[in-house]
Design a protein around this motif. Structure first.
Motif, mmCIF file in Angstrom:
data_model
loop_
_atom_site.group_PDB
_atom_site.id
_atom_site.type_symbol
_atom_site.label_atom_id
_atom_site.label_comp_id
_atom_site.label_asym_id
_atom_site.label_seq_id
_atom_site.Cartn_x
_atom_site.Cartn_y
_atom_site.Cartn_z
ATOM 1 N N TYR A 66 0.848 -1.184 0.000
ATOM 2 C CA TYR A 66 0.000 0.000 0.000
ATOM 3 C C TYR A 66 0.890 1.242 0.000
ATOM 4 O O TYR A 66 1.961 1.252 0.615
ATOM 5 N N VAL A 67 0.439 2.268 -0.683
ATOM 6 C CA VAL A 67 1.114 3.565 -0.651
ATOM 7 C C VAL A 67 0.234 4.500 0.163
ATOM 8 O O VAL A 67 -0.933 4.713 -0.173
ATOM 9 N N ARG A 68 0.802 5.058 1.229
ATOM 10 C CA ARG A 68 0.023 5.905 2.132
ATOM 11 C C ARG A 68 0.556 7.333 2.113
ATOM 12 O O ARG A 68 1.414 7.672 1.312
ATOM 13 N N ALA A 69 0.016 8.166 2.982
ATOM 14 C CA ALA A 69 0.343 9.595 2.976
ATOM 15 C C ALA A 69 1.851 9.825 3.057
ATOM 16 O O ALA A 69 2.558 9.157 3.812
ATOM 17 N N ASN A 70 2.333 10.751 2.239
ATOM 18 C CA ASN A 70 3.744 11.142 2.181
ATOM 19 C C ASN A 70 4.635 10.046 1.614
ATOM 20 O O ASN A 70 5.835 10.006 1.900
ATOM 21 N N GLU A 71 4.042 9.153 0.814
ATOM 22 C CA GLU A 71 4.802 8.092 0.162
ATOM 23 C C GLU A 71 4.546 8.124 -1.340
ATOM 24 O O GLU A 71 3.573 8.714 -1.808
ATOM 25 N N THR A 72 5.432 7.456 -2.079
ATOM 26 C CA THR A 72 5.216 7.266 -3.501
ATOM 27 C C THR A 72 5.315 5.787 -3.829
ATOM 28 O O THR A 72 5.710 4.974 -2.990
ATOM 29 N N CYS A 73 4.948 5.448 -5.049
ATOM 30 C CA CYS A 73 4.927 4.053 -5.490
ATOM 31 C C CYS A 73 6.256 3.699 -6.153
ATOM 32 O O CYS A 73 6.642 4.309 -7.156
ATOM 33 N N ILE A 74 6.948 2.715 -5.592
ATOM 34 C CA ILE A 74 8.247 2.313 -6.120
ATOM 35 C C ILE A 74 8.132 1.743 -7.533
ATOM 36 O O ILE A 74 8.991 1.983 -8.391
ATOM 37 N N MET A 75 7.082 0.992 -7.803
ATOM 38 C CA MET A 75 6.901 0.441 -9.145
ATOM 39 C C MET A 75 6.734 1.568 -10.163
ATOM 40 O O MET A 75 7.281 1.519 -11.269
#
Length: 207
Positions: A66-75
């Motif tokens: 899951y990508v949550r607040a203040n994160e980005t998606c590595i893929m």
């Protein structure tokens, strides 16, 4: 639409550039943001809410993270950096605010802005740690412990006691079968830990 605050990034110049080139959107739950096989020109950063990232294989879904607040998606980050097709789907798991950064700026900002570089490196490190944790759970924890962990984490992340998920969906999340999940949930219900309903699970106190 009002631009969101950006506490992750400290440089005034970086914030100014983000405000100039980025796109900010409010996305409802259940909307597909990225499709497997899609080429990406923007990097999504979650401001609030959550994104579910998964792959499909022979009509089965495999949850990645899951990508949550203040994160980005590595893929998505990898697809942007190397101009590759996305290896996964990304769907909003709740009403979500997303900041889209054009991919042309990712590496440029890494060399110019320390807080952006730290954000990118932390994204890789955090996802690696999460992958290691998931691997350890899969190898060393029994399935009933993993179900308990999932329910508790969902409760704590979303601040709810009723989780809108079916037995089949929970089985997909944990990489097992619906029969196994149904048996475990029934035992939890008999212990008074949860209440089972069509399409949802209610956590009881203490849990």
């Amino acid at each position: 639409m009002e631009f969101p605050p950006l506490p992750l990034f400290t440089e005034v110049e970086l914030k100014s550039e983000i405000a100039r080139v980025a796109t900010f959107k409010k996305v409802p739950k259940g909307e597909t943001l990225i499709r497997q096989g899609q080429y990406l020109k923007v990097l999504p950063i979650v401001v609030s809410g959550a994104i579910r990232v998964f792959q499909t294989f022979e009509d089965r879904e495999i949850l990645l993270y899951y990508v949550r607040a203040n994160e980005t998606c590595i893929m998505s980050l990898t697809a942007c950096l190397f101009n590759n097709e996305s290896a996964s789907y990304a769907i909003t798991d709740a009403p979500t605010q997303v900041l889209y950064i054009p991919s042309d700026y990712i590496t440029d900002w890494q060399t110019r802005y320390p807080s952006w570089n730290k954000f990118i490196l932390a994204a890789y490190r955090n996802r690696y740690d999460e992958l290691l944790h998931e691997f350890t759970d899969a190898v060393f924890k029994k399935m009933d412990e993993r179900v308990l962990d999932y329910l508790r984490n969902y409760r704590d992340t979303h601040s709810v006691h009723t989780i809108p998920i079916s037995h089949q969906a929970l089985a997909l999340e944990l990489g097992t079968t619906r029969v196994v999940i149904s048996r475990i949930l029934k035992s939890f219900e008999l212990e008074g830990l949860i209440g089972l309903h069509r399409g949802s699970i209610t956590l009881k106190k203490p849990f």
